[in-house]
Design an enzyme around this catalytic site. Structure first.
Site, PDB file in Angstrom:
ATOM      1  N   ASP A  81       0.858  -1.172   0.000  1.00  0.00           N
ATOM      2  CA  ASP A  81       0.000   0.000   0.000  1.00  0.00           C
ATOM      3  C   ASP A  81       0.903   1.234   0.000  1.00  0.00           C
ATOM      4  O   ASP A  81       2.042   1.170   0.473  1.00  0.00           O
ATOM      5  CB  ASP A  81      -0.897  -0.036   1.239  1.00  0.00           C
ATOM      6  CG  ASP A  81      -1.814   1.163   1.321  1.00  0.00           C
ATOM      7  OD1 ASP A  81      -2.456   1.494   0.314  1.00  0.00           O
ATOM      8  OD2 ASP A  81      -1.880   1.778   2.407  1.00  0.00           O
TER       9      ASP A  81
ATOM     10  N   ASP B  41       0.047   5.040   0.918  1.00  0.00           N
ATOM     11  CA  ASP B  41      -0.087   5.970   2.038  1.00  0.00           C
ATOM     12  C   ASP B  41      -0.071   5.219   3.365  1.00  0.00           C
ATOM     13  O   ASP B  41      -0.855   4.306   3.587  1.00  0.00           O
ATOM     14  CB  ASP B  41      -1.380   6.780   1.904  1.00  0.00           C
ATOM     15  CG  ASP B  41      -1.402   7.615   0.641  1.00  0.00           C
ATOM     16  OD1 ASP B  41      -0.384   8.256   0.340  1.00  0.00           O
ATOM     17  OD2 ASP B  41      -2.438   7.619  -0.061  1.00  0.00           O
TER      18      ASP B  41
ATOM     19  N   CYS C 179      -6.302   2.530  -7.965  1.00  0.00           N
ATOM     20  CA  CYS C 179      -7.750   2.604  -8.124  1.00  0.00           C
ATOM     21  C   CYS C 179      -8.189   3.997  -7.689  1.00  0.00           C
ATOM     22  O   CYS C 179      -7.992   4.377  -6.535  1.00  0.00           O
ATOM     23  CB  CYS C 179      -8.462   1.544  -7.285  1.00  0.00           C
ATOM     24  SG  CYS C 179     -10.249   1.621  -7.499  1.00  0.00           S
TER      25      CYS C 179
ATOM     26  N   ASP D 135       0.854   9.122   5.742  1.00  0.00           N
ATOM     27  CA  ASP D 135      -0.563   9.224   5.396  1.00  0.00           C
ATOM     28  C   ASP D 135      -1.097  10.548   5.921  1.00  0.00           C
ATOM     29  O   ASP D 135      -0.964  10.844   7.106  1.00  0.00           O
ATOM     30  CB  ASP D 135      -1.324   8.050   6.034  1.00  0.00           C
ATOM     31  CG  ASP D 135      -2.750   7.929   5.543  1.00  0.00           C
ATOM     32  OD1 ASP D 135      -3.108   8.584   4.546  1.00  0.00           O
ATOM     33  OD2 ASP D 135      -3.509   7.174   6.163  1.00  0.00           O
TER      34      ASP D 135
ATOM     35  N   THR E 118      -2.746   0.805  -4.559  1.00  0.00           N
ATOM     36  CA  THR E 118      -3.202   1.940  -3.766  1.00  0.00           C
ATOM     37  C   THR E 118      -4.552   2.475  -4.217  1.00  0.00           C
ATOM     38  O   THR E 118      -4.790   2.663  -5.409  1.00  0.00           O
ATOM     39  CB  THR E 118      -2.139   3.062  -3.784  1.00  0.00           C
ATOM     40  OG1 THR E 118      -2.598   4.165  -3.002  1.00  0.00           O
ATOM     41  CG2 THR E 118      -1.814   3.539  -5.184  1.00  0.00           C
TER      42      THR E 118
ATOM     43  N   ARG F 133     -12.880  11.699  -6.259  1.00  0.00           N
ATOM     44  CA  ARG F 133     -13.671  12.768  -5.616  1.00  0.00           C
ATOM     45  C   ARG F 133     -13.462  14.124  -6.289  1.00  0.00           C
ATOM     46  O   ARG F 133     -14.062  15.115  -5.894  1.00  0.00           O
ATOM     47  CB  ARG F 133     -13.275  12.885  -4.144  1.00  0.00           C
ATOM     48  CG  ARG F 133     -13.709  11.719  -3.298  1.00  0.00           C
ATOM     49  CD  ARG F 133     -13.279  11.942  -1.851  1.00  0.00           C
ATOM     50  NE  ARG F 133     -13.778  10.905  -0.983  1.00  0.00           N
ATOM     51  CZ  ARG F 133     -13.045  10.204  -0.140  1.00  0.00           C
ATOM     52  NH1 ARG F 133     -11.747  10.432  -0.046  1.00  0.00           N
ATOM     53  NH2 ARG F 133     -13.586   9.279   0.609  1.00  0.00           N
TER      54      ARG F 133
END
Length: 181
Positions: free
Chosen positions: A7, A9, A89, A15, A50, A57
């Protein structure tokens, strides 16, 4: 172990609660680049998987995400490390496909691309969604305590996700994975 899925972040970089929105906000987690370099030197394939809903958004565009990943790749390269493939994604959570973790889509794509079986694959993440995706894809599961990892562990790892190896950070996880049996 022939493939490590990581992954982004909370595992490779810090993160941010408001997401990494430009290359200047990308802060590598100490030791993460050296850990990737160790995997590279050991002949293990490394892929990033990730979720980046910040694009779905509409907060940043795909071009900015590409610039962020270019910056991360440059940081890794300076440490003698490389990512063999990137799986991203950009689905917003309300429009999630099977690619968005906890779905296993990206993990399966990575294993298919490298022709590596789930039994030879490890997913390293900091969130329950990473563990859920790994379980659904049939991979070994590793949780790091960086990013959301400490909070994920404190909430308790759900029994159906076990076994899960837990390490302080990516460097610790890689050290354990590469240790002689």
């Amino acid at each position: 172990m022939r493939l490590i899925l990581i992954d982004r972040d909370g595992v490779l970089n810090v993160d941010r609660p408001d997401s990494v929105r430009n290359p200047g906000e990308l802060v590598p987690i100490p030791g993460s680049a050296a850990a990737v370099a160790r995997l590279n030197a050991a002949g293990v394939r490394v892929a990033v998987v990730t979720n980046q809903a910040v694009v779905g958004r509409g907060i940043i565009g795909p071009d900015m995400l590409e610039q962020i990943h270019h910056r991360l790749a440059d940081d890794l390269r300076r440490a003698g490390a490389r990512i063999d493939a990137w799986f991203v994604c950009t689905d917003a959570p309300h429009a999630a496909t099977a690619r968005r973790k906890p779905g296993p889509g990206m993990l399966r794509e990575a294993m298919d691309q490298f022709r590596i079986a789930p039994a030879e694959t490890v997913m390293i993440g900091d969130a329950e969604t990473d563990l859920e995706a790994a379980l659904a894809a049939g991979c070994r599961r590793v949780l790091v305590r960086t990013g959301k990892g400490a909070a994920t562990q404190a909430r308790g790892i759900k029994p159906h996700l076990l076994p899960v190896a837990v390490h302080e950070d990516l460097a610790g996880a890689v050290e354990a994975l590469l240790a002689p049996a």
